[in-house]
Design a protein around this motif. Sequence first.
Motif, mmCIF file in Angstrom:
data_model
loop_
_atom_site.group_PDB
_atom_site.id
_atom_site.type_symbol
_atom_site.label_atom_id
_atom_site.label_comp_id
_atom_site.label_asym_id
_atom_site.label_seq_id
_atom_site.Cartn_x
_atom_site.Cartn_y
_atom_site.Cartn_z
ATOM 1 N N UNK A 277 51.088 39.845 41.177
ATOM 2 C CA UNK A 277 51.563 38.790 42.054
ATOM 3 C C UNK A 277 52.957 38.337 41.708
ATOM 4 N N UNK A 278 53.491 37.455 42.561
ATOM 5 C CA UNK A 278 54.863 36.998 42.417
ATOM 6 C C UNK A 278 55.059 36.255 41.100
ATOM 7 N N UNK A 279 56.227 36.529 40.482
ATOM 8 C CA UNK A 279 56.617 35.812 39.280
ATOM 9 C C UNK A 279 55.862 36.197 38.043
ATOM 10 N N UNK A 280 55.086 37.261 38.116
ATOM 11 C CA UNK A 280 54.324 37.691 36.934
ATOM 12 C C UNK A 280 54.631 39.145 36.642
ATOM 13 N N UNK A 281 54.475 39.499 35.357
ATOM 14 C CA UNK A 281 54.656 40.893 34.964
ATOM 15 C C UNK A 281 53.355 41.645 35.141
ATOM 16 N N UNK A 282 53.422 42.954 35.481
ATOM 17 C CA UNK A 282 54.676 43.684 35.675
ATOM 18 C C UNK A 282 55.300 43.420 37.043
ATOM 19 N N UNK A 283 56.652 43.573 37.116
ATOM 20 C CA UNK A 283 57.384 43.481 38.360
ATOM 21 C C UNK A 283 57.629 44.886 38.880
ATOM 22 N N UNK A 284 57.828 44.978 40.168
ATOM 23 C CA UNK A 284 58.231 46.255 40.766
ATOM 24 C C UNK A 284 59.766 46.259 40.788
ATOM 25 N N UNK A 285 60.351 47.120 39.983
ATOM 26 C CA UNK A 285 61.782 47.068 39.707
ATOM 27 C C UNK A 285 62.483 48.281 40.300
ATOM 28 N N UNK A 286 63.667 48.028 40.855
ATOM 29 C CA UNK A 286 64.544 49.099 41.325
ATOM 30 C C UNK A 286 65.854 49.041 40.542
ATOM 31 N N UNK A 287 66.262 50.190 40.017
ATOM 32 C CA UNK A 287 67.518 50.283 39.265
ATOM 33 C C UNK A 287 68.627 50.636 40.250
ATOM 34 N N UNK A 288 69.765 49.955 40.135
ATOM 35 C CA UNK A 288 70.911 50.183 41.006
ATOM 36 C C UNK A 288 72.096 50.648 40.164
ATOM 37 N N UNK A 289 72.893 51.544 40.730
ATOM 38 C CA UNK A 289 74.081 52.043 40.047
ATOM 39 C C UNK A 289 75.226 52.102 41.037
#
Length: 940
Positions: A277-289
Amino acid sequence: MRARLSAFVAALPLVGLATIGAVPGAAAAPRSVAAGAPVTVSAATDVPYVVDPAVNNTVANFATTDTTGGSEPSVALDPSNPEQAVMTSFSGGWGANAPLWQTINGGQTWTQQFSIPAPPGRPAGCPCDQTVDFGRNGTLYGTFLINAASPSNNKLNVVSGSTTNPAQPASWSWNGNPVQLTNNAAPGNVDQPWLLVNRDTTTAANDDVYGAYDDFNANNGRVAVSLNATPPNFTRDQSSGSESPFDGANPGLRLAKDPANGRMYALWQTATAGPSGAGTSPHNVTIHLNRTADSGQNWTLNGNSGGITVAVGNQDEYNYSFGQANTLQGGVDHAAVDPSTGDVYIVFGRDDDGAGAQRNRIYIDRLTYDNMGNLNVAAGYPKAVSTSTDAALPSVAVTTDGVVGVLYDSFDGTSPAPGNFPIFTAHLARSTDQGSTFSDTVLKTFQSPTAGTGAQGRRDLGDFQQLKAEGTTLYGTFSGNRRAFSATANSVIDPIYFSTTTPSADLSTTKSATTDPITAGTDESYTITSTNNGPSDALSVTMSDTLPTNTTFVSLTPAIGWTCTTPAVGGTGTVSCTIATLANGASGVFTMIVHVSPSTPGGSTITNSATTTSSTLDLNPLNNTGSKPVAVVTSADLATTKTGPANVVPGTDATYTVTMTNNGPSDAAVPVLTDPIPAGTTFVSETHPAGWTCTDPAVGTTGPPLTCTAATLALNASASFTVTLHVSPAAAGTTVTNIATASSNTTDPIPGNNSGQAPTIVTCDHNLTANVPGSLTLSGGTWCLTNITVGGAIIVKPGTTVFVIHSTITGSITATNPAGFSACQSNLAAVTITGATGFVLIANPGDDLCLGNKINGAVSLTSNTGGVEVSHNVIVGGSMYLRNNTGGGPFAEDNSPEIEANQLSGSLICSGNSPAPTNDGQPNTVTGARTGQCASPAPL
């Protein structure tokens, strides 16, 4: 970093690992690795050098007195002087000057320099987040998170400055007063400053300073650029891309530079709600370059102004406490560029265990350029870096020879109760196959100073740690417990420095000698030079020199700053000198004087070796020892003195003392004393010192010379000999000169004093050298009649000694009770000697050197008690009478009356002599009768 305060975004579906395809964009010239042997990790890099600056500190007891420590470290290595490195951390605020850590010897020792002055015109407090980097010319640049207005408003700004001397506050420079904000384009409410220095994309000789920061006002990542300015002057400030959404997770904006062309890359993340859920780990992360190819004026990659994205799936951070001691806020990703190929490497954490476990494993992506200049994730990536599935704080760097290094920490459980301290291990994983596989090296395992609590916002280790590359060296910093480096140190988190190039100092030793060859028995002066050829300062340096065989210590002049111990003067042993630090390029010069033993054989070699060592690694130990062989020659000044009687009575013995002295400087090998028997004398005896062997002439002969030898005659030693000679009666009126000469197998520098002589005058109390027309009466003392003619008879009174040498006596010679009588090579009328107490000699060309006489009349020798000898008289015109004679003469064979080789016209009459007369194998020629003891078949 301060916590990011914002609303959580809505939960998003869980997504698995996916790699976004390439986005069309601006072309980039691809590079390729040159063909050749595969890259290998050298032996020197297999065991990184790891040091706590508080433990290896220039201040004594710093580790036990300092309690500040400091986490979230940054590191910079000076490319113009790799021995200098600087670290910053949360180690102090701007109540006064803020501190940095500095080493000037490759990381071996560190000093906490309070040398960063407060930025002029800005609020007090902080510095908070801070990162540093060196330019190519040795200028250090730093960026600092500071309070925007007052500490209570929770707003922050970024300022940047520079220094050419990190140890001096006065060297630090800021742009303006108040100092220019690095985030001037977006003042207030910023975070996570990150600074790197890279070459300018257009002018390769120029260095540009890049300062990245999170702009929370607009939720953008921004990068300010200072173009070749010192102090930095930020004239460009562009957005590298959007940092929204975030779901409470910090974007973690980071920079990576390509030193080949000046391009700079920006890396950050966005996050949406994960499976919990929101604000809790784990987060769904996208790396940007994203990338700038024009020194920060524009940001675009693959034709996209927002850069490219790499979706990596779930990641634990923000409300996740790594090891129950460190909330991850920005410590989850990093990027680096391979300077040889232009490949970009991205490291990040990924939750492989799901929402229940909440822990990350470290992975790496490799991005390569295609022929169209687009940057894409290479096939088969990402690859796992860590074996641990509970790891964090990754940082990546690539060396010029293609070694990919990843720094990260693993959580390894807790210590037993009641401590329950979190246990962490800092790792350096290295790959020589472009990130496909890694070998992992433990840098240090340590505990947090306090028990784990899992409280959000606790950051024992901080938000990031740094790994960088300089040439083929990987170096970096991580947060570690000081206690792990010293059992007595305070338990506090320090910035820990490490390098895959262990500080090394190429110590070399050279040695020269003042005199070569050296003469045994003299002093040799050596010059010893201990040099540190770097690249690092050498610590705990020792120069040792064991005195070589056949030498003793005289003196040592130590090098300035060194402390030395030596043997006692005249002793043997080792000279040892120490200095705490021998700087790179410095030398210590010593002068050592030794005394070469006088007994050192000529033709031998003295090899003196000195060795310089230190506690610092020496990769070239072959030159640590300097040797100087010196050939040895010998020289011995042999001097000979001889003493003896100034005067001697003919027919008696003279004793001489011969002394050979070695004045050096060397021992004399095989000394020889030669003493020829002088004219007018015959050998009697000699005595010599122990250790000498003498070859003597036969007793009573004139040669060969007396010769004495020994194995050696030591320096300043003397050998004394006594030589006794019998002085011929015929030598009367002459000077007997006894000359002895010394020699040896050793060169004699002063041959003029090798011989000693003692002249002895052969004389009587009365010396007649003029003709006497009439008769003579000789009374008392000794009388020498030499080369004269006496017209009458000679009467010799009792107790008188008479020598007749090469004279003519017309009348008879009558001696009653004389002390002695001799006649040599003379013309005599008749001789009567009665009752002589001394030796009576009427010629003997043998041991007495008394040639025969011509005697016209009779010879009568009666009751003489000192021995008689009549020998080789060429004419005896009358008879010869030997009656009742006893005693012996000067030689052993004179113990009986000797009647030898005489030519007698008369008879030979012998009686009462004791012992009986003998001719010693030399029969007389007798015309008349032989009677008594001399009758046939007697030997006479």
